[in-house]
Design a protein around this motif. Structure first.
Motif, short mmCIF file in Angstrom:
data_model
loop_
_atom_site.label_atom_id
_atom_site.label_comp_id
_atom_site.label_asym_id
_atom_site.label_seq_id
_atom_site.Cartn_x
_atom_site.Cartn_y
_atom_site.Cartn_z
N ALA A 14 35.77 36.15 33.38
CA ALA A 14 35.73 36.71 34.73
C ALA A 14 36.12 35.66 35.77
CB ALA A 14 34.34 37.27 35.03
N ALA A 15 35.65 34.43 35.60
CA ALA A 15 36.01 33.35 36.52
C ALA A 15 37.50 33.07 36.47
CB ALA A 15 35.21 32.10 36.20
N SER A 16 38.08 33.11 35.29
CA SER A 16 39.52 32.90 35.16
C SER A 16 40.31 34.04 35.80
CB SER A 16 39.90 32.76 33.69
OG SER A 16 39.27 31.64 33.14
N ALA A 17 39.81 35.26 35.65
CA ALA A 17 40.48 36.41 36.27
C ALA A 17 40.42 36.33 37.79
CB ALA A 17 39.85 37.71 35.77
N VAL A 18 39.29 35.90 38.32
CA VAL A 18 39.15 35.76 39.78
C VAL A 18 40.12 34.72 40.31
CG1 VAL A 18 37.56 34.99 41.60
CG2 VAL A 18 36.79 36.62 39.87
N TYR A 27 36.64 35.20 47.50
CA TYR A 27 35.36 34.76 48.02
C TYR A 27 34.17 35.55 47.46
CZ TYR A 27 37.89 31.87 51.30
OH TYR A 27 38.70 30.92 51.85
N LEU A 28 34.20 36.85 47.53
CA LEU A 28 33.06 37.64 47.06
C LEU A 28 32.84 37.53 45.56
CD1 LEU A 28 30.74 39.55 47.69
CD2 LEU A 28 32.34 41.44 47.41
N PRO A 29 33.86 37.81 44.72
CA PRO A 29 33.59 37.68 43.28
C PRO A 29 33.31 36.25 42.85
CG PRO A 29 35.89 38.27 43.66
CD PRO A 29 35.20 38.33 44.98
#
Length: 82
Positions: A14-18, A27-29
Motif C-alpha cells: 500500500a505504501a508503494s502504491a501511494v 497526504y491522506l493515505p
C-alpha cells in the motif's frame, strides 16, 4: 506466513502504491499509513520478536524518510534549506 507478516507485506504494498500517486493526493493515505505503522510493527514484534520488528522499523523509516525529516525540522524549529 503469519497474519502479522501478511499485514506488514500489505502495508508495504500500500505504501508503494501511494508513492505512485501525485504529491497532492499522497497526504491522506500516506498519513494513514504512517499512523498504522506502529501498530503493524508492534504486531510483528509480538509475533516474531525484536529483530523482525527492528527490520520493519528500518523499512518504515526508509519509506517515509523525507516526510519524517520535514516533520523533525518543523518540530525542532529549524529552517529548511534547499
Amino acid at each position: 506466513m503469519s497474519a502479522a507478516l501478511t499485514a506488514a507485506c500489505l502495508w508495504a504494498l500500500a505504501a508503494s502504491a501511494v508513492a505512485f500517486l501525485p504529491m497532492r493526493l499522497q497526504y491522506l493515505p500516506g498519513g494513514l499509513l504512517l499512523l498504522a505503522a506502529p501498530g503493524v510493527v508492534g504486531w510483528l514484534a509480538v509475533a516474531h520478536g525484536a529483530v523482525v520488528a527492528a527490520l520493519a522499523v528500518l523499512a518504515v523509516l526508509s519509506l517515509f524518510r523525507r516526510p519524517l525529516a520535514g516533520l523533525l525540522r518543523r518540530v525542532l524549529g529549524k529552517e529548511e534549506t534547499r
